[in-house]
Design a protein around this motif. Structure first.
Motif, PDB file in Angstrom:
ATOM      1  N   TYR A   1       0.825  -1.211   0.000  1.00 18.63           N
ATOM      2  CA  TYR A   1       0.000   0.000   0.000  1.00 18.63           C
ATOM      3  C   TYR A   1       0.861   1.263   0.000  1.00 18.63           C
ATOM      4  O   TYR A   1       0.438   2.314  -0.496  1.00 18.63           O
ATOM      5  N   ALA A   2       2.082   1.135   0.546  1.00 20.18           N
ATOM      6  CA  ALA A   2       2.975   2.299   0.703  1.00 20.18           C
ATOM      7  C   ALA A   2       3.242   3.007  -0.617  1.00 20.18           C
ATOM      8  O   ALA A   2       3.428   4.231  -0.648  1.00 20.18           O
ATOM      9  N   ASP A   3       3.265   2.272  -1.733  1.00 20.07           N
ATOM     10  CA  ASP A   3       3.573   2.895  -3.019  1.00 20.07           C
ATOM     11  C   ASP A   3       2.362   2.964  -3.943  1.00 20.07           C
ATOM     12  O   ASP A   3       2.485   3.059  -5.153  1.00 20.07           O
TER      13      ASP A   3
ATOM     14  N   ILE B   1      -7.766   0.071   5.126  1.00 22.02           N
ATOM     15  CA  ILE B   1      -7.106   0.662   3.953  1.00 22.02           C
ATOM     16  C   ILE B   1      -6.859  -0.357   2.850  1.00 22.02           C
ATOM     17  O   ILE B   1      -6.567   0.003   1.722  1.00 22.02           O
ATOM     18  N   VAL B   2      -6.962  -1.651   3.182  1.00 23.43           N
ATOM     19  CA  VAL B   2      -6.664  -2.706   2.210  1.00 23.43           C
ATOM     20  C   VAL B   2      -7.883  -3.616   2.078  1.00 23.43           C
ATOM     21  O   VAL B   2      -8.451  -4.038   3.086  1.00 23.43           O
ATOM     22  N   LYS B   3      -8.259  -3.919   0.844  1.00 24.09           N
ATOM     23  CA  LYS B   3      -9.411  -4.808   0.624  1.00 24.09           C
ATOM     24  C   LYS B   3      -9.071  -6.237   1.035  1.00 24.09           C
ATOM     25  O   LYS B   3      -7.916  -6.659   0.940  1.00 24.09           O
TER      26      LYS B   3
ATOM     27  N   GLN C   1       0.910   6.640  14.663  1.00 19.35           N
ATOM     28  CA  GLN C   1       1.100   7.950  15.305  1.00 19.35           C
ATOM     29  C   GLN C   1       1.471   8.975  14.242  1.00 19.35           C
ATOM     30  O   GLN C   1       2.142   8.656  13.265  1.00 19.35           O
ATOM     31  N   TYR C   2       0.989  10.203  14.464  1.00 16.83           N
ATOM     32  CA  TYR C   2       1.142  11.224  13.438  1.00 16.83           C
ATOM     33  C   TYR C   2       0.975  12.599  14.084  1.00 16.83           C
ATOM     34  O   TYR C   2       0.338  12.738  15.127  1.00 16.83           O
ATOM     35  N   PRO C   3       1.553  13.660  13.467  1.00 19.67           N
ATOM     36  CA  PRO C   3       1.454  14.998  14.050  1.00 19.67           C
ATOM     37  C   PRO C   3       0.149  15.692  13.674  1.00 19.67           C
ATOM     38  O   PRO C   3      -0.353  15.528  12.567  1.00 19.67           O
ATOM     39  N   ILE C   4      -0.404  16.433  14.621  1.00 14.96           N
ATOM     40  CA  ILE C   4      -1.516  17.324  14.305  1.00 14.96           C
ATOM     41  C   ILE C   4      -1.192  18.691  14.901  1.00 14.96           C
ATOM     42  O   ILE C   4      -0.456  18.786  15.895  1.00 14.96           O
TER      43      ILE C   4
ATOM     44  N   GLY D   1      -4.774   9.077   9.905  1.00 15.92           N
ATOM     45  CA  GLY D   1      -3.344   9.276  10.136  1.00 15.92           C
ATOM     46  C   GLY D   1      -2.446   8.089   9.869  1.00 15.92           C
ATOM     47  O   GLY D   1      -1.220   8.200   9.983  1.00 15.92           O
ATOM     48  N   ILE D   2      -2.996   6.968   9.471  1.00 14.12           N
ATOM     49  CA  ILE D   2      -2.160   5.766   9.293  1.00 14.12           C
ATOM     50  C   ILE D   2      -1.110   5.963   8.190  1.00 14.12           C
ATOM     51  O   ILE D   2      -0.029   5.376   8.222  1.00 14.12           O
ATOM     52  N   GLY D   3      -1.429   6.845   7.227  1.00 14.78           N
ATOM     53  CA  GLY D   3      -0.519   7.046   6.096  1.00 14.78           C
ATOM     54  C   GLY D   3       0.800   7.709   6.462  1.00 14.78           C
ATOM     55  O   GLY D   3       1.814   7.519   5.784  1.00 14.78           O
ATOM     56  N   TYR D   4       0.813   8.499   7.539  1.00 15.17           N
ATOM     57  CA  TYR D   4       2.030   9.230   7.922  1.00 15.17           C
ATOM     58  C   TYR D   4       3.195   8.268   8.162  1.00 15.17           C
ATOM     59  O   TYR D   4       4.285   8.428   7.603  1.00 15.17           O
TER      60      TYR D   4
END
Length: 446
Positions: free
Chosen positions: A272-274, A370-372, A386-389, A416-419
């Motif tokens: 999924y990363a790419d 995020i993934v089928k 974890q991610y910044p807000i 936020g999972i994508g960060y």
């Protein structure tokens, strides 16, 4: 309308068919509330994203399938019952072994290079006045660790590179020690010793200790954080309760079917990363990273932060205050509990520092859809993202600030999972400059 029903502002309507009856029963169990009607709003009853995962897991056990987004988009049972699917994913129930990709949160852990990597556990101490049956408990835990594959992980360091290995069920599954006649002080000392004795390379990463006293039995369950998180503990407690009763009654231990393995989830995350979806999210995270946020004022800078130097400040809310916060506050602006708590945090820090923009590292359960064809609702492992807000605290009135916080949280792609995926897994790894000094983690209700 039934007596004792919580007022959600919806007119009471009883379940009209079997699906609605089953959903009412599941909601009442998970939310610990009686007399739920099919028009009652899940979030007005104190529901949150962690509880929605529990609802989905229990519904699957009864043959009903839906997703977290279905609860968020159809937050009463009348609407939700229309989203129920009957076809389930076919998930392998075989033993999982072999090398497993490190996920973003695990890469973060090893990147930090903690001095005491082995002593980074999550633990609980259970108590039974009537005592625990050692043999039944051993059988229960053996079944759980055979079933939940990630609890058998070890971590090999080869020339500075960490390899995550899922061991088979024939190897040692856990350590269990039994102690009798120890004083409270001796029990505390023994617990500290056990917590520091986990060996990441050799395993097992699960340590159990039974302390028999004249007042009853204390049971320590210590598991390294690399293989467990807050949602996983809920799954473990549910399975332990059932497995222990089955073992005590001399029955074969049968647990709810496995969901997608941690190993498969790690592979799918890397793919999924790419993806195109991830590249789209780059714009959002680049925008956030450009915020100019000052560091927090400190009396003195410390080169190395140590656990022994930390101080904890805690406070309790009364039952009435908790009830208001979880079940009534959200009605005003159709919020979730995190929206309200983060608004309060932003206000507090802004008042102290005089700054308008407050940088916070937000932790969430990380089990986003995020993934089928992947279902991790009952998978044990460390899934945290974890991610910044950036919380903006201006001179606006409180209601407007709550709305602004809510809107900014809803704009975060996929919670936020994508960060972490962009930072640690994508081919074009991006260096982010923001380094939050405040961490916020809402663990939900236990």
């Amino acid at each position: 309308e039934p007596q004792g029903k919580i007022d959600t502002g919806a007119e009471y309507e009883a379940p009209r068919n079997e699906i609605e009856q089953k959903l009412v029963q599941i909601w009442e169990d998970v939310l610990d509330i009686d007399n739920i009607g099919i028009n009652d709003d899940f979030f007005s009853l104190g529901g949150d994203s962690i509880k929605s995962i529990q609802v989905i897991s229990r519904a699957k056990a009864k043959g009903y399938y839906f997703e977290v987004k279905d609860i968020f988009n159809n937050s009463n049972i009348k609407a939700l019952s229309k989203c129920i699917k009957k076809n389930a994913l076919t998930i392998s129930q075989d033993e999982v072994v072999g090398e497993v990709e490190l996920t973003p949160i695990q890469k973060w852990f090893f990147e930090r290079n903690f001095e005491e990597k082995q002593h980074w556990n999550q633990s609980v101490m259970l108590f039974s006045k009537d005592g625990f049956e050692k043999e039944a408990f051993e059988k229960a835990f053996e079944a759980i660790i055979i079933h939940h594959d990630a609890l058998r992980m070890v971590y090999k360091n080869e020339n500075g590179e960490i390899h995550q290995i899922n061991r088979g069920t024939s190897e040692k599954l856990y350590d269990l020690n039994v102690y009798e006649g120890l004083s409270e002080k001796e029990i505390t000392e023994k617990c500290d010793e056990i917590q520091g004795s986990i060996n990441l390379e050799e395993g097992p990463l699960v340590k159990l200790s039974l302390f028999k006293t004249h007042k009853g039995d204390h049971l320590l369950i210590a598991i390294h954080h690399l293989v467990i998180d807050g949602v996983s503990w809920r799954i473990l407690f549910e399975d332990l309760s059932k497995a222990y009763e089955m073992a005590k009654d001399g029955e074969d231990i049968i647990l709810q079917d496995k969901t997608t393995s941690f190993k498969e989830w790690a592979v799918e995350q890397k793919k999924y990363a790419d993806s195109y979806n991830m590249r789209k999210q780059l714009e959002y995270w680049s925008y956030i990273d450009k915020f100019d946020v000052r560091k927090l004022p400190k009396d003195k800078e410390v080169a190395v932060a140590r656990i022994k130097d930390l101080r904890s400040v805690g406070f309790n809310l009364t039952k009435e205050e908790t009830e208001k916060l979880l079940k009534h506050v959200n009605k005003a602006y159709n919020t979730e509990i995190e929206d309200v708590l983060l608004t309060a945090l932003g206000l507090t820090i802004s008042k102290w520092t005089g700054e308008k923009n407050i940088l916070v590292n937000l932790e969430s359960h990380g089990r986003e859809e995020i993934v089928k064809n992947v279902d991790i609702t009952r998978t044990i492992g460390w899934f945290t993202s974890q991610y910044p807000i950036v919380l903006s605290s201006s001179n606006e009135e409180l209601g407007m600030m709550i709305k602004n916080t809510k809107d900014s949280l809803r704009r975060i792609p996929n919670k936020g999972i994508g960060y972490g995926i962009i930072k640690y897994l994508s081919k074009d790894k991006m260096e982010f400059k923001l380094k939050p000094e405040i961490c916020f983690n809402y663990l939900g209700q236990f």
